[in-house]
Design a protein around this motif. Structure first.
Motif, PDB file in Angstrom:
ATOM      1  N   TRP A  31       1.458 -31.254  58.272  1.00 31.50           N
ATOM      2  CA  TRP A  31       0.209 -31.086  59.030  1.00 31.50           C
ATOM      3  C   TRP A  31      -0.621 -29.917  58.516  1.00 31.50           C
ATOM      4  N   VAL A  32      -0.139 -29.224  57.474  1.00 30.37           N
ATOM      5  CA  VAL A  32      -0.836 -28.050  56.942  1.00 30.37           C
ATOM      6  C   VAL A  32      -1.716 -28.464  55.766  1.00 30.37           C
ATOM      7  N   VAL A  33      -2.997 -28.080  55.834  1.00 26.61           N
ATOM      8  CA  VAL A  33      -3.969 -28.382  54.777  1.00 26.61           C
ATOM      9  C   VAL A  33      -4.437 -27.063  54.168  1.00 26.61           C
ATOM     10  N   SER A  34      -4.269 -26.922  52.848  1.00 28.03           N
ATOM     11  CA  SER A  34      -4.709 -25.722  52.129  1.00 28.03           C
ATOM     12  C   SER A  34      -5.803 -26.118  51.146  1.00 28.03           C
ATOM     13  N   VAL A  35      -6.904 -25.380  51.176  1.00 28.58           N
ATOM     14  CA  VAL A  35      -8.057 -25.704  50.321  1.00 28.58           C
ATOM     15  C   VAL A  35      -8.490 -24.454  49.567  1.00 28.58           C
ATOM     16  N   ALA A  36      -8.666 -24.584  48.251  1.00 31.19           N
ATOM     17  CA  ALA A  36      -9.218 -23.512  47.423  1.00 31.19           C
ATOM     18  C   ALA A  36     -10.467 -24.059  46.734  1.00 31.19           C
ATOM     19  N   SER A  37     -11.554 -23.282  46.740  1.00 32.70           N
ATOM     20  CA  SER A  37     -12.811 -23.830  46.212  1.00 32.70           C
ATOM     21  C   SER A  37     -13.664 -22.769  45.537  1.00 32.70           C
ATOM     22  N   TYR A 119     -12.436 -19.224  47.146  1.00 35.09           N
ATOM     23  CA  TYR A 119     -12.318 -19.066  48.595  1.00 35.09           C
ATOM     24  C   TYR A 119     -11.145 -19.951  49.021  1.00 35.09           C
ATOM     25  N   VAL A 120     -10.244 -19.421  49.850  1.00 34.05           N
ATOM     26  CA  VAL A 120      -9.057 -20.173  50.261  1.00 34.05           C
ATOM     27  C   VAL A 120      -8.989 -20.222  51.779  1.00 34.05           C
ATOM     28  N   LYS A 121      -8.735 -21.416  52.299  1.00 34.23           N
ATOM     29  CA  LYS A 121      -8.561 -21.584  53.741  1.00 34.23           C
ATOM     30  C   LYS A 121      -7.392 -22.521  53.988  1.00 34.23           C
ATOM     31  N   GLN A 122      -6.615 -22.194  55.022  1.00 36.02           N
ATOM     32  CA  GLN A 122      -5.453 -23.011  55.377  1.00 36.02           C
ATOM     33  C   GLN A 122      -5.455 -23.241  56.884  1.00 36.02           C
ATOM     34  N   VAL A 123      -5.303 -24.498  57.270  1.00 37.66           N
ATOM     35  CA  VAL A 123      -5.277 -24.845  58.688  1.00 37.66           C
ATOM     36  C   VAL A 123      -4.088 -25.760  58.964  1.00 37.66           C
ATOM     37  N   LYS A 124      -3.728 -25.843  60.236  1.00 40.34           N
ATOM     38  CA  LYS A 124      -2.661 -26.750  60.657  1.00 40.34           C
ATOM     39  C   LYS A 124      -3.217 -27.703  61.699  1.00 40.34           C
ATOM     40  N   LEU A 125      -3.053 -29.009  61.442  1.00 42.62           N
ATOM     41  CA  LEU A 125      -3.522 -30.026  62.371  1.00 42.62           C
ATOM     42  C   LEU A 125      -2.477 -30.279  63.451  1.00 42.62           C
ATOM     43  N   LEU A 234      -4.641 -20.843  59.868  1.00 41.34           N
ATOM     44  CA  LEU A 234      -3.508 -20.043  59.419  1.00 41.34           C
ATOM     45  C   LEU A 234      -3.918 -18.921  58.475  1.00 41.34           C
ATOM     46  N   PHE A 235      -4.929 -19.181  57.622  1.00 39.11           N
ATOM     47  CA  PHE A 235      -5.284 -18.197  56.594  1.00 39.11           C
ATOM     48  C   PHE A 235      -6.703 -18.441  56.121  1.00 39.11           C
ATOM     49  N   GLU A 236      -7.411 -17.358  55.812  1.00 36.02           N
ATOM     50  CA  GLU A 236      -8.752 -17.447  55.235  1.00 36.02           C
ATOM     51  C   GLU A 236      -9.033 -16.192  54.435  1.00 36.02           C
ATOM     52  N   GLU A 237      -9.467 -16.346  53.183  1.00 35.83           N
ATOM     53  CA  GLU A 237      -9.811 -15.205  52.337  1.00 35.83           C
ATOM     54  C   GLU A 237     -10.822 -15.648  51.292  1.00 35.83           C
ATOM     55  N   GLY A 238     -11.863 -14.842  51.115  1.00 31.72           N
ATOM     56  CA  GLY A 238     -12.909 -15.227  50.180  1.00 31.72           C
ATOM     57  C   GLY A 238     -13.347 -14.143  49.220  1.00 31.72           C
TER      58      GLY A 238
END
Length: 317
Positions: A31-37, A119-125, A234-238
């Protein structure tokens, strides 16, 4: 993720690939989605509970004041295309090169202050799942996130992506790269409750008839699937500064063993590696083994991205 983006940018440099690219990199694990952009491709999430979550950042200079300040502080110039006679047209761009983005991978014909640090963001559905739409700027220049979700509602992922592209092209035509991927994160199927084998009737039959039934067996299945019906961040850093993004506890194995460059993963002797913290406010408090470490090549790239290389050469003149 950060090291991987910077390493890929270095690989572009080594093969002299001048044309660059935006990147939206997505990992789905349970259920964890991690995105780097980097750049202006986007990833949006619509959880099963509804709403829209933006999991990527837009690094267009036109709309991102913080990135404009960073580019100019590093030695770049930001302005519109000057057609002569003081007339300026189009979006804000970085000069030299004229790129309208502040972050990308592989754009070698612009200054190195156009950085590949994502930029990295991670969320849990929740266990109800959701839908991801990952698209390039040609889609988002034509339709909004809500329009993209609405135009393909109820369709499977592959035809949904095709429908989104057709919707975008139908509105503005093909003016830019128009690419789309749709991913559905589906809830797990509840396992069927096991049916116990009938027991032989015997002396304990009357006793079992009047025995108080436990609700534990039925509730255990429900508990296994009980999750909060929310999207948890869960996490966010830019930050674009490598010294802030790679500032993690570095394992000290042995002072006399080779260290690894935190970016390109080449082996570096302790005396040759440069700590990622070198030149920062905490530099005076560092011990010789405080890492992560960078090889000379990656340290040079870090300095260039932060506008230090040109500054040092000017100071030495």
């Amino acid at each position: 993720m950060v090291a991987g983006f910077v390493k890929t940018d270095k690989d572009f440099q080594e093969i002299a690939r001048k044309s660059g690219t935006t990147v939206t990199f997505v990992i789905v694990e349970g259920w964890v989605v991690s995105v780097a952009s980097v750049g202006d491709s986007r990833c949006i999430l619509e959880p099963a509970e509804g709403g829209v979550y933006y999991l990527s950042a837009d690094h267009r200079l036109e709309i991102n004041e913080e990135e404009r300040d960073r580019v100019t502080a590093s030695g770049g110039e930001v302005g519109r295309l000057n057609t002569g006679g003081g007339t300026e047209i189009g979006p804000l761009r970085c000069w030299p090169g004229g790129l309208c983005l502040s972050r990308s991978i592989g754009d070698l014909n612009v200054g190195e202050f156009i950085v590949p640090v994502p930029y990295v963001k991670q969320v849990k559905l929740s266990s109800a799942g959701g839908r991801l739409i990952i698209s390039s700027d040609g889609v988002w220049d034509a339709i909004s996130a809500e329009e993209a979700l609405d135009c393909c509602r109820g369709l499977p992922p592959e035809p949904s992506a095709e429908h989104i592209v057709k919707e975008a092209v139908g509105k503005k035509g093909i003016r830019d790269d128009t690419t789309c991927i749709v991913v559905d994160i589906l809830p797990s199927q509840k396992p069927a409750a096991s049916v116990p084998h009938p027991k032989k009737q015997g002396k304990g039959m009357l006793k079992s008839m009047f025995k108080r039934k436990s609700s534990d067996s039925s509730s255990n299945i429900e508990k296994e699937f009980a999750e909060p019906d929310l999207v948890e961040e869960l996490f966010e850093e830019g930050s674009a500064m490598l010294s802030e993004r790679l500032d993690t506890k570095y394992p000290l194995c042995n002072m006399f063993k080779l260290f690894m460059c935190a970016v390109c993963q080449v082996e570096v002797k302790p005396g040759e590696g440069v700590s990622i913290h070198a030149g920062t406010a905490n530099c005076g408090k560092l011990r010789p083994w405080d890492g992560p470490f960078l090889c000379a090549s990656c340290q040079e790239k870090k300095d260039a991205m932060e506008g230090k290389r040109g500054r040092r050469s000017r100071e030495s003149d």
